[in-house]
Design an enzyme around this catalytic site. Sequence first.
Site, short mmCIF file in Angstrom:
data_model
loop_
_atom_site.label_atom_id
_atom_site.label_comp_id
_atom_site.label_asym_id
_atom_site.label_seq_id
_atom_site.Cartn_x
_atom_site.Cartn_y
_atom_site.Cartn_z
N HIS A 151 -3.45 -8.52 2.89
CA HIS A 151 -2.17 -9.19 2.61
C HIS A 151 -1.46 -9.63 3.90
O HIS A 151 -0.28 -9.94 3.89
CB HIS A 151 -1.26 -8.29 1.78
CG HIS A 151 -1.80 -8.06 0.39
ND1 HIS A 151 -1.41 -7.02 -0.42
CD2 HIS A 151 -2.71 -8.76 -0.33
CE1 HIS A 151 -2.06 -7.09 -1.57
NE2 HIS A 151 -2.87 -8.13 -1.55
N ASN B 95 -3.45 10.41 -3.67
CA ASN B 95 -2.18 9.86 -4.16
C ASN B 95 -1.47 10.97 -4.91
O ASN B 95 -2.08 11.64 -5.74
CB ASN B 95 -2.49 8.67 -5.11
CG ASN B 95 -1.27 7.81 -5.38
OD1 ASN B 95 -0.19 8.33 -5.65
ND2 ASN B 95 -1.45 6.51 -5.33
P1 OAD Z 1 2.78 0.30 -4.71
O1 OAD Z 1 4.23 0.42 -4.38
O2 OAD Z 1 2.41 -0.46 -5.94
O3 OAD Z 1 2.15 1.75 -4.86
C1 OAD Z 1 2.36 2.76 -3.92
C2 OAD Z 1 1.53 3.97 -4.30
O4 OAD Z 1 1.68 4.93 -3.26
C3 OAD Z 1 1.93 4.66 -5.60
O5 OAD Z 1 0.77 4.87 -6.40
C4 OAD Z 1 2.51 6.00 -5.14
O6 OAD Z 1 2.26 7.06 -6.04
C5 OAD Z 1 1.76 6.22 -3.85
N1 OAD Z 1 2.42 7.09 -2.86
C6 OAD Z 1 3.73 7.31 -2.65
N2 OAD Z 1 3.92 8.15 -1.62
C7 OAD Z 1 2.69 8.47 -1.14
C8 OAD Z 1 2.21 9.29 -0.08
N3 OAD Z 1 3.06 9.96 0.71
N4 OAD Z 1 0.88 9.39 0.11
C9 OAD Z 1 0.01 8.72 -0.70
N5 OAD Z 1 0.41 7.93 -1.71
C10 OAD Z 1 1.74 7.81 -1.94
O7 OAD Z 1 2.05 -0.27 -3.39
P2 OAD Z 1 0.65 -1.02 -3.26
O8 OAD Z 1 -0.35 -0.46 -4.20
O9 OAD Z 1 0.32 -1.04 -1.83
O10 OAD Z 1 1.54 -7.22 -1.80
O11 OAD Z 1 1.02 -2.49 -3.71
C11 OAD Z 1 0.07 -3.51 -3.61
C12 OAD Z 1 0.69 -4.81 -3.25
O12 OAD Z 1 1.78 -5.07 -4.16
C13 OAD Z 1 1.36 -4.85 -1.90
O13 OAD Z 1 0.47 -5.04 -0.83
C14 OAD Z 1 2.30 -6.02 -2.05
C15 OAD Z 1 2.69 -5.96 -3.51
O14 OAD Z 1 2.53 -7.19 -4.17
C16 OAD Z 1 2.05 -8.16 -0.98
O15 OAD Z 1 3.09 -8.02 -0.38
C17 OAD Z 1 1.23 -9.38 -0.86
#
Ligand code: OAD
Length: 257
Positions: free
Chosen positions: A131, A226
């Site tokens: 991204h 996670n």
């Molecule tokens: P999300 O905000 O959708 O998910 C974050 C995840 O991190 C959740 O499943 C939480 O449970 C987990 N989490 C929280 N704290 C944590 C920790 N300390 N250790 C491990 N896990 C933890 O974020 P992404 O999956 O990255 O795209 O979202 C994907 C994309 O959605 C992003 O890259 C963004 C957005 O559209 C763009 O900006 C292009």
Amino acid sequence: MDEHELDLAIRRTAEFIRTSKHVVALVGAGLSAESGIPTFRGKDGIWTKFGEPTIDGWELFRRDPAAWWENAILAREEGSEFSVAIEIAEPNAGHLGMMELEEMGRLAHIITQNVDNLHQKAGSKAITEIHGNRFKVRCMNCGGRDLLSRTRLEQLPPLCGECGGVLKNDTVMFGEPIPDDALRECYRQSALADLFLVVGTSAVVYPAADFPVMAKRRGAPLIEINPEPTALSGLADVVVRAAAGVALPRIVALLRA
Ligand code: OAD
């Protein structure tokens, strides 16, 4: 997951890593949560609090790149919660754990959805930023990238020093295709993977969420780190229900022992 179950999951993860040759990790916002950068979705997610941003960013940029840059510069000066957090963030124990796994020859590649540059700050080398990177610009014509801090913004839109094409910030917008070079590398790594780690992502954004599924279909075990269940939990061979900054250093310590 109680401490005994967590310990078992961490030991199984270390053993899977020890016996694999090409480990690939898909990383999401959760890895940077412990660096003070809010996630998007879930309990403390910025979109949960403030709603999702408009999905026409790419359309707006294509229609009028100069106007888009003017707005972006203003927004940067105002500094949203997210952008301020990224500016001041430092890598946490999870980023450092991933860097150490690479240094030990145990992690071949990181596919990160994060745009915060923290893997690089931690010292990781083999990274594909699917991204993009918030500190970079990318040419819409030749695909070349440069640092935003080195980009002259007196005239908008800024133009590529190599080919004269229009520069955009490197972060992939809603509706924007993933840059070819990044996408190709993600498919290549997913095909090579004989173990896939899925760290801190809700795994609902495509194509990123597909890479572990592709690898799993080819027989690569899948490990999720996670604290919360995700769309991929049901597919995982091992689930480590803990923060990345807790789990990764423990995995590294076992592999060093
Ligand atoms: P999300 O905000 O959708 O998910 C974050 C995840 O991190 C959740 O499943 C939480 O449970 C987990 N989490 C929280 N704290 C944590 C920790 N300390 N250790 C491990 N896990 C933890 O974020 P992404 O999956 O990255 O795209 O979202 C994907 C994309 O959605 C992003 O890259 C963004 C957005 O559209 C763009 O900006 C292009």
